[in-house]
Design a protein around this motif. Structure first.
Motif, PDB file in Angstrom:
ATOM      1  N   GLY A 100      32.031  29.664  38.837  1.00  0.00           N
ATOM      2  CA  GLY A 100      33.068  29.741  39.786  1.00  0.00           C
ATOM      3  C   GLY A 100      32.900  29.046  41.151  1.00  0.00           C
ATOM      4  O   GLY A 100      32.413  28.104  41.423  1.00  0.00           O
ATOM      5  N   LYS A 101      33.509  29.718  41.941  1.00  0.00           N
ATOM      6  CA  LYS A 101      33.648  29.673  43.365  1.00  0.00           C
ATOM      7  C   LYS A 101      33.886  28.014  43.841  1.00  0.00           C
ATOM      8  O   LYS A 101      32.635  27.786  44.208  1.00  0.00           O
ATOM      9  CB  LYS A 101      33.386  30.403  44.402  1.00  0.00           C
TER      10      LYS A 101
ATOM     11  N   PHE B  33      40.876  31.913  38.139  1.00  0.00           N
ATOM     12  CA  PHE B  33      40.933  32.081  39.527  1.00  0.00           C
ATOM     13  C   PHE B  33      42.279  31.863  40.090  1.00  0.00           C
ATOM     14  O   PHE B  33      42.909  31.243  39.539  1.00  0.00           O
ATOM     15  CB  PHE B  33      39.854  31.020  40.236  1.00  0.00           C
ATOM     16  N   LEU B  45      39.867  30.375  47.980  1.00  0.00           N
ATOM     17  CA  LEU B  45      39.813  31.459  46.775  1.00  0.00           C
ATOM     18  C   LEU B  45      40.324  32.716  47.093  1.00  0.00           C
ATOM     19  O   LEU B  45      39.744  33.313  48.368  1.00  0.00           O
ATOM     20  CB  LEU B  45      38.651  31.459  46.363  1.00  0.00           C
ATOM     21  N   THR B  48      38.649  36.085  41.780  1.00  0.00           N
ATOM     22  CA  THR B  48      38.165  35.765  40.405  1.00  0.00           C
ATOM     23  C   THR B  48      38.593  36.840  39.389  1.00  0.00           C
ATOM     24  O   THR B  48      38.428  38.018  39.674  1.00  0.00           O
ATOM     25  CB  THR B  48      36.761  35.591  40.421  1.00  0.00           C
TER      26      THR B  48
END
Lengths: 114, 115
Positions: A100-101, B33, B45, B48
């Motif tokens: 992710g991120k 996300f 962001l 998650t």
């Protein structure tokens, strides 16, 4: 810490001109992934390309091409013979996390006029 | 790539109210996300969301303000609570495929305006 720098805020070109978007990244990890996304005025983020740190081969897809250089920590994007439909904000992104991120750059607004 | 839809596509809300944004994917995905894009800015962001566990929030975002649900492998919701004009943004969900370091694909976004 990771960082992505897109120093160009806005680029204006006339149709059929080439335009190159710069992306410089910072990371201490040896394994990482770089991306380019396009955001047209509609707002949706469209995936363009993904490149991992072990693959420095440049890529061409139609009018789009990408130049990945680890020596200068850059992943630049060129649109050849630009068209009005290329008008959008383009984001470069980086992740070192397999799950992710994404770290996004500030984005570059491309304006193509007829 | 997965087909991702978001509801609503846009909304105008009053200060102090809450809005729940839905994100639906046409296939099972491991990771979902939620991102925020403030006007003229890049994407940040928020959290998650893994199925079956609590969402993981980034610095500056808290569960009380942005509660998230992930009831199954194809669906997630983000609630923007007690809204203020500063919450006016585009909220985007994204999904990552089943493999490690797979590309993230984004939904069409939800344009939120708070008056």
């Amino acid at each position: 810490a990771q960082k992505v720098t897109q120093a160009q805020t806005e680029i204006s070109v006339v149709e059929k001109e080439d335009v190159t978007l710069d992306c410089v990244y910072e990371t201490r990890d040896t394994t990482y992934y770089l991306f380019w996304y396009k955001q047209p005025p509609s707002g949706e983020l469209v995936f363009l390309i993904r490149r991992n740190s072990f693959d420095e081969q440049n890529e061409i897809s139609g009018r789009y091409s990408w130049n990945f250089q680890k020596s200068t920590s850059s992943f630049n994007f060129t649109i050849t013979a630009s068209q009005v439909v290329d008008s959008a904000v383009y984001f470069c992104a980086l992740t070192t996390d397999s799950w992710g991120k994404l770290q996004f750059g500030a984005g570059t607004q491309v304006v193509v006029t007829p | 790539s997965a087909v991702i839809s978001q509801k609503p596509s846009r909304d105008i809300c009053q200060r102090g109210t809450s809005l729940t944004i839905q994100c639906q994917v046409d296939s099972q995905v491991t990771m979902m996300f939620w991102y925020r894009q403030q006007p003229g800015q890049s994407l940040t962001l928020i959290a998650t969301a893994n199925q079956g566990s609590e969402a993981t929030y980034e610095s500056g975002f808290v569960i009380d303000k942005f509660p998230i649900s992930r009831p199954n492998l194809t669906f997630s919701t983000l609630t923007v609570s007690n809204m203020s004009p500063e919450d006016s943004s585009i909220y985007l969900c994204s999904v990552q495929g089943r493999g490690r370091a797979d590309t993230q694909y984004f939904g069409p976004g939800t344009r939120l305006t708070v008056l």
